[in-house]
Design a protein around this motif. Structure first.
Motif, mmCIF file in Angstrom:
data_model
loop_
_atom_site.group_PDB
_atom_site.id
_atom_site.type_symbol
_atom_site.label_atom_id
_atom_site.label_comp_id
_atom_site.label_asym_id
_atom_site.label_seq_id
_atom_site.Cartn_x
_atom_site.Cartn_y
_atom_site.Cartn_z
ATOM 1 N N LEU A 173 0.810 -1.213 0.000
ATOM 2 C CA LEU A 173 0.000 0.000 0.000
ATOM 3 C C LEU A 173 0.849 1.272 0.000
ATOM 4 C CD1 LEU A 173 -2.755 -1.108 2.541
ATOM 5 C CD2 LEU A 173 -3.032 -0.818 0.076
ATOM 6 N N SER A 174 2.030 1.225 0.592
ATOM 7 C CA SER A 174 2.863 2.423 0.669
ATOM 8 C C SER A 174 3.826 2.562 -0.503
ATOM 9 C CB SER A 174 3.655 2.435 1.980
ATOM 10 O OG SER A 174 4.546 1.340 2.038
ATOM 11 N N GLY A 175 3.774 1.621 -1.441
ATOM 12 C CA GLY A 175 4.628 1.706 -2.627
ATOM 13 C C GLY A 175 5.451 0.447 -2.815
ATOM 14 N N LEU A 176 4.876 -0.526 -3.503
ATOM 15 C CA LEU A 176 5.520 -1.846 -3.612
ATOM 16 C C LEU A 176 6.905 -1.762 -4.234
ATOM 17 C CD1 LEU A 176 5.492 -4.913 -3.400
ATOM 18 C CD2 LEU A 176 4.272 -4.994 -5.591
ATOM 19 N N TRP A 177 7.014 -1.132 -5.407
ATOM 20 C CA TRP A 177 8.295 -1.128 -6.106
ATOM 21 C C TRP A 177 9.354 -0.354 -5.323
ATOM 22 C CZ3 TRP A 177 11.851 -3.187 -8.572
ATOM 23 C CH2 TRP A 177 12.872 -2.466 -9.191
ATOM 24 N N ASN A 178 8.977 0.765 -4.760
ATOM 25 C CA ASN A 178 9.931 1.567 -3.994
ATOM 26 C C ASN A 178 10.461 0.785 -2.787
ATOM 27 O OD1 ASN A 178 11.439 3.905 -3.526
ATOM 28 N ND2 ASN A 178 9.854 4.815 -2.250
ATOM 29 N N ASN A 179 9.556 0.114 -2.079
ATOM 30 C CA ASN A 179 9.972 -0.664 -0.905
ATOM 31 C C ASN A 179 10.801 -1.887 -1.298
ATOM 32 O OD1 ASN A 179 8.771 0.777 1.372
ATOM 33 N ND2 ASN A 179 6.804 0.236 0.484
ATOM 34 N N MET A 180 10.401 -2.561 -2.378
ATOM 35 C CA MET A 180 11.159 -3.730 -2.833
ATOM 36 C C MET A 180 12.547 -3.310 -3.305
ATOM 37 S SD MET A 180 9.572 -6.574 -2.379
ATOM 38 C CE MET A 180 10.366 -7.685 -3.541
ATOM 39 N N ARG A 181 12.607 -2.208 -4.022
ATOM 40 C CA ARG A 181 13.912 -1.729 -4.499
ATOM 41 C C ARG A 181 14.834 -1.421 -3.325
ATOM 42 N NH1 ARG A 181 12.885 2.978 -8.009
ATOM 43 N NH2 ARG A 181 12.264 3.894 -6.023
ATOM 44 N N SER A 182 14.293 -0.834 -2.271
ATOM 45 C CA SER A 182 15.132 -0.484 -1.118
ATOM 46 C C SER A 182 15.655 -1.725 -0.405
ATOM 47 C CB SER A 182 14.336 0.380 -0.137
ATOM 48 O OG SER A 182 13.339 -0.370 0.524
ATOM 49 N N MET A 183 14.886 -2.836 -0.451
ATOM 50 C CA MET A 183 15.338 -4.050 0.209
ATOM 51 C C MET A 183 16.181 -4.929 -0.709
ATOM 52 S SD MET A 183 15.566 -5.425 3.073
ATOM 53 C CE MET A 183 14.434 -4.497 4.116
ATOM 54 N N ILE A 184 16.256 -4.569 -1.991
ATOM 55 C CA ILE A 184 17.103 -5.313 -2.931
ATOM 56 C C ILE A 184 18.382 -4.545 -3.234
ATOM 57 C CG2 ILE A 184 17.269 -6.217 -5.284
ATOM 58 C CD1 ILE A 184 14.247 -6.756 -5.147
ATOM 59 N N THR A 185 18.244 -3.261 -3.536
ATOM 60 C CA THR A 185 19.418 -2.447 -3.900
ATOM 61 C C THR A 185 19.852 -1.498 -2.791
ATOM 62 O OG1 THR A 185 18.148 -0.596 -4.836
ATOM 63 C CG2 THR A 185 18.583 -2.492 -6.279
ATOM 64 N N GLY A 186 18.971 -1.245 -1.811
ATOM 65 C CA GLY A 186 19.269 -0.291 -0.748
ATOM 66 C C GLY A 186 18.810 1.118 -1.049
ATOM 67 N N ARG A 187 18.399 1.401 -2.297
ATOM 68 C CA ARG A 187 18.010 2.752 -2.702
ATOM 69 C C ARG A 187 16.505 2.949 -2.532
ATOM 70 N NH1 ARG A 187 18.537 3.756 -7.988
ATOM 71 N NH2 ARG A 187 19.180 5.927 -7.832
ATOM 72 N N TYR A 188 16.146 4.032 -1.815
ATOM 73 C CA TYR A 188 14.750 4.333 -1.538
ATOM 74 C C TYR A 188 14.455 5.753 -1.999
ATOM 75 C CZ TYR A 188 10.367 4.802 1.110
ATOM 76 O OH TYR A 188 9.057 4.986 1.469
ATOM 77 N N ALA A 189 13.371 5.927 -2.741
ATOM 78 C CA ALA A 189 13.023 7.236 -3.302
ATOM 79 C C ALA A 189 12.064 7.976 -2.384
ATOM 80 C CB ALA A 189 12.409 7.077 -4.683
ATOM 81 N N ILE A 190 12.393 9.228 -2.085
ATOM 82 C CA ILE A 190 11.476 10.090 -1.356
ATOM 83 C C ILE A 190 11.185 11.311 -2.206
ATOM 84 C CG2 ILE A 190 12.285 9.318 0.906
ATOM 85 C CD1 ILE A 190 13.827 11.938 1.110
ATOM 86 N N GLU A 191 9.989 11.851 -2.045
ATOM 87 C CA GLU A 191 9.601 13.027 -2.812
ATOM 88 C C GLU A 191 9.903 14.277 -2.005
ATOM 89 O OE1 GLU A 191 5.576 12.818 -4.047
ATOM 90 O OE2 GLU A 191 5.948 11.291 -5.573
ATOM 91 N N THR A 192 10.618 15.210 -2.606
ATOM 92 C CA THR A 192 10.927 16.494 -1.969
ATOM 93 C C THR A 192 10.526 17.627 -2.910
ATOM 94 O OG1 THR A 192 13.177 16.443 -2.874
ATOM 95 C CG2 THR A 192 12.865 15.537 -0.671
ATOM 96 N N GLU A 193 10.197 18.787 -2.324
ATOM 97 C CA GLU A 193 9.863 19.940 -3.142
ATOM 98 C C GLU A 193 11.107 20.422 -3.891
ATOM 99 O OE1 GLU A 193 6.961 21.198 -3.746
ATOM 100 O OE2 GLU A 193 5.982 19.750 -2.437
ATOM 101 N N ARG A 194 10.931 20.761 -5.136
ATOM 102 C CA ARG A 194 12.063 21.207 -5.945
ATOM 103 C C ARG A 194 12.704 22.445 -5.305
ATOM 104 N NH1 ARG A 194 13.104 19.623 -10.958
ATOM 105 N NH2 ARG A 194 10.983 18.848 -11.205
ATOM 106 N N GLY A 195 14.011 22.374 -5.128
ATOM 107 C CA GLY A 195 14.728 23.494 -4.528
ATOM 108 C C GLY A 195 14.928 23.356 -3.032
#
Length: 286
Positions: free
Chosen positions: A262-284
């Motif tokens: 529910l919180s983002g399957l691909w993002n969570n799986m990627r973080s547990m496979i490659t260690g990289r996790y994407a977060i959204e930040t405001e530009r700037g």
């Protein structure tokens, strides 16, 4: 006099993705080994349970003794139905528990063949599978725990602050989870209070309790460390606690997987496979 600029809307800043390192190599490797171990521990444990699908409190337990939980089969004329009994409550579980299959293929067994390792009834083989993956799980968990203490993972990432465990904060997080509102931006960099508390309970309470009660069910261990029987109130009590803990961990895994999806399957799986996790930040923003 109005100018063109007075009628031009400034577009909102669009969010941008920033990748952070969320899980270390050791955390990722031990996580996936845990997935393998827990899956086979559950399935081989169900095979062992099927040898006597009843649970008792105290030191002794046999067919003539009152059980607090049992999964069995009841003969009714030419047919057999499965029954789950918890205290005085009886539930018809034919086709799921107690009796698997139908017609001439119906077989009386606690948990169905697809849920056990091996699929056929074999207590000795089930015990061998269970013990092998139990020790692999202990070794793997010890490596994770040692790494966590040395690198400060538990203190830095899992120890909740006083504000996080305040009733007000916990109520808010529970409400947010119920509405499927998950942390964004900087808050997504860290575990929330519910995650921290749950992981700490599983790692430092549930899993050690599983290990201790599992050892208490061994006559050889009891001979060397008889105090374990006193701690848990008998071998049958230890077996019941072991069973309850096992299904509590299953419930935790189900909720954990649901939150991952529910919180983002691909993002969570990627973080547990490659260690990289994407977060959204405001530009700037930094």
């Amino acid at each position: 006099m109005a100018t063109l600029d007075d009628y031009t809307d400034t577009p909102p800043a669009s969010p941008t993705k920033t990748f952070i390192r969320r899980h270390s190599v050791v955390t990722r490797i031990t996580h996936w080994i845990n997935v393998l171990c827990l899956s086979l521990l559950l399935m081989s444990g169900l095979q062992i349970f099927n040898a006597h699908p009843s649970l008792y409190w105290g030191q002794y337990g046999a067919d003539a003794d009152p059980s607090w939980l049992s999964i069995g089969a009841v003969e009714e004329g030419d047919s057999t139905r499965g029954v789950l009994t918890v205290g005085s409550l009886q539930v018809n579980t034919t086709g799921i528990l107690g009796v698997s299959g139908s017609g001439d293929d119906a077989a009386a067994r606690g948990f169905p063949a697809w849920a056990t390792v091996p699929s056929y009834q074999d207590l000795a083989t089930g015990r061998r599978w269970h013990f092998f993956f139990a020790w692999l799980f202990v070794i793997n968990g010890s490596i994770y725990a040692l790494y966590g203490f040395v690198r400060g993972h538990f203190r830095r990432d899992l120890a909740p602050t006083a504000e996080e465990i305040s009733p007000r904060h916990l109520r808010q997080e529970i409400a947010d989870h119920a509405r499927l509102r998950f942390p964004k931006g900087e808050k997504a960099r860290h575990y929330n209070a519910l995650q921290k508390l749950t992981y700490l309970i599983v790692i430092f309470v549930m899993l050690p309790l599983m290990l201790a009660t599992g050892l208490t069910m061994s006559p050889g261990i009891d001979a060397g460390y008889p105090f374990l029987l006193d701690v848990f109130g008998g071998r049958q009590s230890a077996r019941s606690i072991h069973f309850i803990c096992a299904w509590s961990i299953v419930a935790f895994v189900i909720v954990h997987v649901a939150m991952v999806i529910l919180s983002g399957l691909w993002n969570n799986m990627r973080s547990m496979i490659t260690g990289r996790y994407a977060i959204e930040t405001e530009r700037g923003s930094k």
